[in-house]
Structures are given as C-alpha cells and as structure tokens.
Scaffold this motif. Structure first.
Motif, PDB file in Angstrom:
ATOM      1  N   ASN A  16       0.767  -1.562  -0.060  1.00  0.00           N
ATOM      2  CA  ASN A  16      -0.292  -0.044  -0.222  1.00  0.00           C
ATOM      3  C   ASN A  16       0.891   1.255   0.341  1.00  0.00           C
ATOM      4  N   TYR A  17       2.200   1.286   0.518  1.00  0.00           N
ATOM      5  CA  TYR A  17       3.399   1.725   0.803  1.00  0.00           C
ATOM      6  C   TYR A  17       3.417   2.467  -0.350  1.00  0.00           C
ATOM      7  N   CYS A  18       3.558   1.351  -1.067  1.00  0.00           N
ATOM      8  CA  CYS A  18       3.879   1.698  -2.599  1.00  0.00           C
ATOM      9  C   CYS A  18       3.377   2.713  -3.429  1.00  0.00           C
ATOM     10  N   ALA A  19       2.383   2.339  -3.741  1.00  0.00           N
ATOM     11  CA  ALA A  19       0.494   2.895  -3.996  1.00  0.00           C
ATOM     12  C   ALA A  19       0.658   3.900  -3.642  1.00  0.00           C
ATOM     13  N   MET A  20       0.966   4.225  -2.194  1.00  0.00           N
ATOM     14  CA  MET A  20       0.586   5.646  -1.422  1.00  0.00           C
ATOM     15  C   MET A  20       2.330   6.547  -2.822  1.00  0.00           C
ATOM     16  N   ILE A  21       3.153   5.955  -3.182  1.00  0.00           N
ATOM     17  CA  ILE A  21       4.508   6.803  -3.175  1.00  0.00           C
ATOM     18  C   ILE A  21       4.638   7.115  -4.767  1.00  0.00           C
ATOM     19  N   ARG A  22       3.588   6.115  -5.392  1.00  0.00           N
ATOM     20  CA  ARG A  22       3.591   5.959  -6.679  1.00  0.00           C
ATOM     21  C   ARG A  22       2.715   7.656  -7.540  1.00  0.00           C
ATOM     22  N   PHE A  23       1.864   7.862  -6.382  1.00  0.00           N
ATOM     23  CA  PHE A  23       0.610   9.472  -6.531  1.00  0.00           C
ATOM     24  C   PHE A  23       1.623  10.425  -6.112  1.00  0.00           C
ATOM     25  N   THR A  24       2.369  10.174  -4.806  1.00  0.00           N
ATOM     26  CA  THR A  24       2.875  11.528  -4.307  1.00  0.00           C
ATOM     27  C   THR A  24       4.037  11.797  -5.133  1.00  0.00           C
TER      28      THR A  24
END
Length: 284
Positions: free
Chosen positions: A97-105
C-alpha cells in the motif's frame, strides 16, 4: 499565475495531497486523488520549482519528512500488536500500500524529480520515500530509543517477502547517505588517527547491523559495508588530506598509530570478553 507562491502556502497544499494519499495505507478508496486534484498538486509543485525564488530543496526535504511522519503515525502503530502470520501478512500489505501511495506522491513532484533531483544527484523521490519506510533504522543508529522487537520483526518480515531486493537497495542507499553526512562532521571533529580508528569501529558495528537487519551472510554484510560505510568515510578522509596538503610521512605515521592502538586492544582481549552472537543487541 505569475504571483509568487510562498513555501508555507504551497507546501500546505502539497501536504494535503500526501496526507490524502496516505489513506491508501488503510485501504481507503478516498486515498486516490481525482484528476483535478492531481493536476492542482502538480501545478503547485511546478510553480514553486520554477519561480524566481524557488523552493526545490525545501520541497525535497519536506517530502521525505512528511512520508516519515506517515510511517510513524500509521504503519508502526498498525503493526505493533500483530503477531505470527498475521504480522507478516499485514506487513507485506502495508508495504504494498505504501508503494501505491508513493506512486501518486512522486507524481505530484515529478518536475522536481526530473530537474532538481537529477541535477543535484540526489536519491529519486521514490527512493527517498521508500527509505522513509525504514526511518526507525536511522533512529536506532543515532542512539534513539526504538522498539527493537518491532523493528526486527518488520525487517525479517520484508526479508521473507518478494520485496527483499528493494529493501536491501534502500537500506544500503540510506546507510551510504548517512555516513556521507557523518564523514564531514567527524573529519573536522577528530584528529586523523582517531578518525581512522572510528572508521574501523564503525565498519565493524555496521557490518553486524546490516547482517541482522537484512538477514544476510557475514560475507555479504562485509561487502555491502565496504560500499555503504567504508567508501564514504574514506573518501572524506582522502579529500581532507588533499585539501590540507597533508604529506605522505604524516599519513604513514597516522596509519602506524592506529595499527599500534588496534594491536594493543587485541592483545588485551580474552575469550571471555570477546564479542558473542548477542553483542549486536548491546551496541551503542
């Protein structure tokens, strides 16, 4: 559009975007920004990067700090009371989930990544954010109180998952950057012979640290430590001696002093006071 955007005002907008995306850590569908929101965040970062008084370094630093705060506030508490298989499953899920988050940020600040980060030869925003997931390692290295059971559980859990390669990469990169900064503090703080002795001591400690955190062999730990710890520390040493025009005879005497000191320490060691397998847990 041409009006100057203060860092405090612009970062408030970007921080809202990062916090919104952090909801992905909890599987909240509201964590995905809309197209309009995404473009608004991108435009805000772009303006602060290209205006006359730009804030590229400030954005980079705040980006890392905000992701570290998200990890401390959301990831660690979530894992704290999990045990057994549930802990491993939740850990891998949080990392995913964190990896998904940083793809956006990282997308919000992609202009910063392409221009400022590349020009300054800094770690990419994606790598910086990934490193933030392991910020407790830096806290432990600096002597801060951390929950070692939880930290070691996180590291072992990830080492058992499919993301071990990424884990090793970000930990080694963060270790290199950490000692690159430390080298310039230590080289002016200590006499040369004390500096070299500290390098020797640090390499020994960090080899044990990497072996434990990354669940790797002693041979691999030693090799990684040479790249991530010894290399930046000795580079600072070489740069300093060149800058100060310190001659070869002085350097030879410095090495001789360190060698004599290390031999003297070894001569006083006994089997009983030697390091055992549990010594890592008592390192300072």
């Amino acid at each position: 559009m041409n009006e100057h955007l203060r860092f405090e005002d612009g970062w408030k907008i970007l921080e809202q975007g990062i916090v919104k995306c952090s909801k992905l850590l909890e599987d909240c569908p509201g964590g995905r920004p809309t197209v309009n929101e995404y473009m608004n965040y991108y435009d805000c970062a772009y303006r602060m990067a290209v205006q006359k008084d730009q804030y590229c370094q400030e954005m980079y630093n705040s980006y890392k700090a905000t992701h570290e705060s998200c990890v401390c506030a959301m990831v660690l508490p979530h894992l704290m009371h999990k045990q057994g298989d549930l802990f491993w499953r939740e850990l891998v899920k949080m990392w995913s989930n964190y990896c998904a988050m940083i793809r956006f940020t990282t997308g919000f600040l992609s202009y910063l990544d392409r221009c400022f980060v590349t020009h300054k030869k800094l770690p990419s925003l994606e790598d910086a954010a990934a490193t933030s997931f392991f910020s407790p390692i830096r806290q432990e290295r600096d002597g801060c109180n951390v929950d070692m059971d939880l930290l070691m559980g996180i590291m072992r859990g990830i080492c058992r998952s499919e993301v071990k390669t990424k884990l090793k990469s970000v930990v080694i990169q963060d270790t290199y950057l950490y000692y690159s900064r430390k080298s310039y503090e230590w080289i002016v703080q200590y006499p040369l012979q004390d500096y070299l002795a500290k390098v020797q001591e640090t390499v020994q400690k960090e080899t044990k640290r990497l072996i434990h955190y990354l669940c790797i062999s002693e041979e691999e730990g030693s090799g990684l430590c040479l790249k991530a710890v010894s290399a930046p520390l000795m580079q600072a040493y070489e740069n300093y001696t060149k800058e100060k025009h310190i001659g070869g005879q002085v350097l030879l005497q410095t090495y001789k002093t360190v060698e004599d000191d290390l031999l003297d320490r070894c001569s006083r060691l006994t089997i009983d006071n030697g390091l055992d397998n549990n010594s890592f847990s008592h390192m300072e």
